[in-house]
Design a protein around this motif. Structure first.
Motif, mmCIF file in Angstrom:
data_model
loop_
_atom_site.group_PDB
_atom_site.id
_atom_site.type_symbol
_atom_site.label_atom_id
_atom_site.label_comp_id
_atom_site.label_asym_id
_atom_site.label_seq_id
_atom_site.Cartn_x
_atom_site.Cartn_y
_atom_site.Cartn_z
ATOM 1 N N SER A 82 15.358 65.356 71.495
ATOM 2 C CA SER A 82 15.964 64.113 71.008
ATOM 3 C C SER A 82 16.107 64.099 69.482
ATOM 4 O O SER A 82 16.783 63.226 68.945
ATOM 5 N N LEU A 83 15.471 65.048 68.788
ATOM 6 C CA LEU A 83 15.601 65.115 67.333
ATOM 7 C C LEU A 83 16.941 65.741 66.971
ATOM 8 O O LEU A 83 17.252 66.842 67.408
ATOM 9 N N ARG A 84 17.711 65.033 66.161
ATOM 10 C CA ARG A 84 19.022 65.541 65.768
ATOM 11 C C ARG A 84 18.832 66.531 64.627
ATOM 12 O O ARG A 84 18.294 66.201 63.582
ATOM 13 N N THR A 85 19.288 67.752 64.837
ATOM 14 C CA THR A 85 19.051 68.805 63.851
ATOM 15 C C THR A 85 20.310 69.255 63.144
ATOM 16 O O THR A 85 20.284 70.242 62.425
ATOM 17 N N LEU A 113 22.999 56.623 66.302
ATOM 18 C CA LEU A 113 22.869 58.080 66.220
ATOM 19 C C LEU A 113 23.589 58.662 65.005
ATOM 20 O O LEU A 113 23.431 59.836 64.696
ATOM 21 N N GLY A 114 24.387 57.851 64.346
ATOM 22 C CA GLY A 114 25.130 58.333 63.182
ATOM 23 C C GLY A 114 26.315 59.193 63.558
ATOM 24 O O GLY A 114 26.758 60.023 62.766
ATOM 25 N N LEU A 115 26.849 59.004 64.760
ATOM 26 C CA LEU A 115 27.994 59.779 65.217
ATOM 27 C C LEU A 115 29.252 58.917 65.144
ATOM 28 O O LEU A 115 29.208 57.717 65.398
ATOM 29 N N ASN A 116 30.369 59.550 64.800
ATOM 30 C CA ASN A 116 31.644 58.855 64.678
ATOM 31 C C ASN A 116 32.620 59.453 65.692
ATOM 32 O O ASN A 116 33.257 60.462 65.418
ATOM 33 N N PRO A 117 32.760 58.826 66.880
ATOM 34 C CA PRO A 117 33.609 59.398 67.925
ATOM 35 C C PRO A 117 35.091 59.401 67.562
ATOM 36 O O PRO A 117 35.586 58.500 66.900
ATOM 37 N N VAL A 118 35.788 60.434 68.023
ATOM 38 C CA VAL A 118 37.239 60.537 67.870
ATOM 39 C C VAL A 118 37.811 60.542 69.287
ATOM 40 O O VAL A 118 37.555 61.457 70.067
ATOM 41 N N ARG A 133 16.470 63.995 54.791
ATOM 42 C CA ARG A 133 16.424 63.671 56.216
ATOM 43 C C ARG A 133 15.812 64.833 57.014
ATOM 44 O O ARG A 133 15.052 64.609 57.962
ATOM 45 N N ARG A 134 16.092 66.052 56.597
ATOM 46 C CA ARG A 134 15.500 67.210 57.272
ATOM 47 C C ARG A 134 13.977 67.182 57.155
ATOM 48 O O ARG A 134 13.266 67.458 58.109
ATOM 49 N N VAL A 160 8.385 64.145 61.713
ATOM 50 C CA VAL A 160 8.424 63.548 63.052
ATOM 51 C C VAL A 160 8.092 64.609 64.105
ATOM 52 O O VAL A 160 7.325 64.351 65.046
ATOM 53 N N ALA A 161 8.647 65.810 63.946
ATOM 54 C CA ALA A 161 8.350 66.905 64.882
ATOM 55 C C ALA A 161 6.852 67.213 64.864
ATOM 56 O O ALA A 161 6.244 67.465 65.912
#
Length: 187
Positions: free
Chosen positions: A29-32, A90-95, A112-113, A119-120
């Motif tokens: 679930s961690l966005r990398t 989630l910080g995603l921008n759908p197209v 952020r990394r 968190v990990a």
């Protein structure tokens, strides 16, 4: 070993493996900065009068490392899916392109990394605590069995076996954490 008194080491091993499986699920679930279909697991929409996970209204694909595509089966749901992804945090921008939704995965900045690495680390520490709790339960079983007539040699055998399982599982957790940290910090 005694026939009538036996410690269920298979159950302890299964519980320790469960802690690792839970850790891997948390790590997924961690966005990398890399695309993963599991990134969309927390997103759901109101489809057909019920709260429905996104993976049940379309097919999720990962055509390239930094892109997700979502092929929606019902054209009427495309707008709802688009809105749900945008509002998911989630910080995603759908197209949107017909019934196909493209989700480019943005680059992560250094700060952020580092937060994700912390968190990990917390996730792995929680998994280690779970494994230690299983170890404690196993050692308690050995103590109870010993007071019920388990021989000293058998008690030592089971204690050593439980400790070896614990050490091996902790090592697997450390390896998974190291691997996830490298993945997160990879630019």
């Amino acid at each position: 070993m005694s026939d009538e008194i036996e410690i269920d080491t298979d159950d302890l091993e299964r519980r320790m493996d469960g802690a690792i499986a839970s850790l891997r699920n948390d790590f997924a679930s961690l966005r990398t900065g890399r695309a993963s279909a599991s990134m969309l697991d927390p997103v759901s929409i109101d489809a057909y009068g019920a709260d429905t996970p996104i993976n049940q209204v379309g097919t999720i694909n990962v055509p390239e490392p930094r892109m997700l595509t979502l092929s929606i089966w019902d054209k009427a749901l495309v707008g709802k899916v688009d809105k749900a992804i945008r509002s998911s945090g989630l910080g995603l921008n759908p197209v949107v392109d017909g019934t196909l939704i493209r989700l480019p995965i943005p680059e992560l900045n250094e700060e952020r990394r580092r937060e994700l690495v912390k968190v990990a680390g917390q996730y792995s520490e929680s998994a280690k605590v779970a494994v230690r709790n299983v170890r404690r339960d196993g050692m308690d079983m050995v103590k109870k069995a010993k007071s019920a007539g388990l021989s000293e040699d058998d008690a030592k055998f089971y204690s050593d076996e439980i400790q070896a399982m614990t050490d091996a599982t902790i090592k697997k957790i450390d390896q998974a954490l190291e691997s996830k940290q490298e993945e997160i910090m990879q630019v």
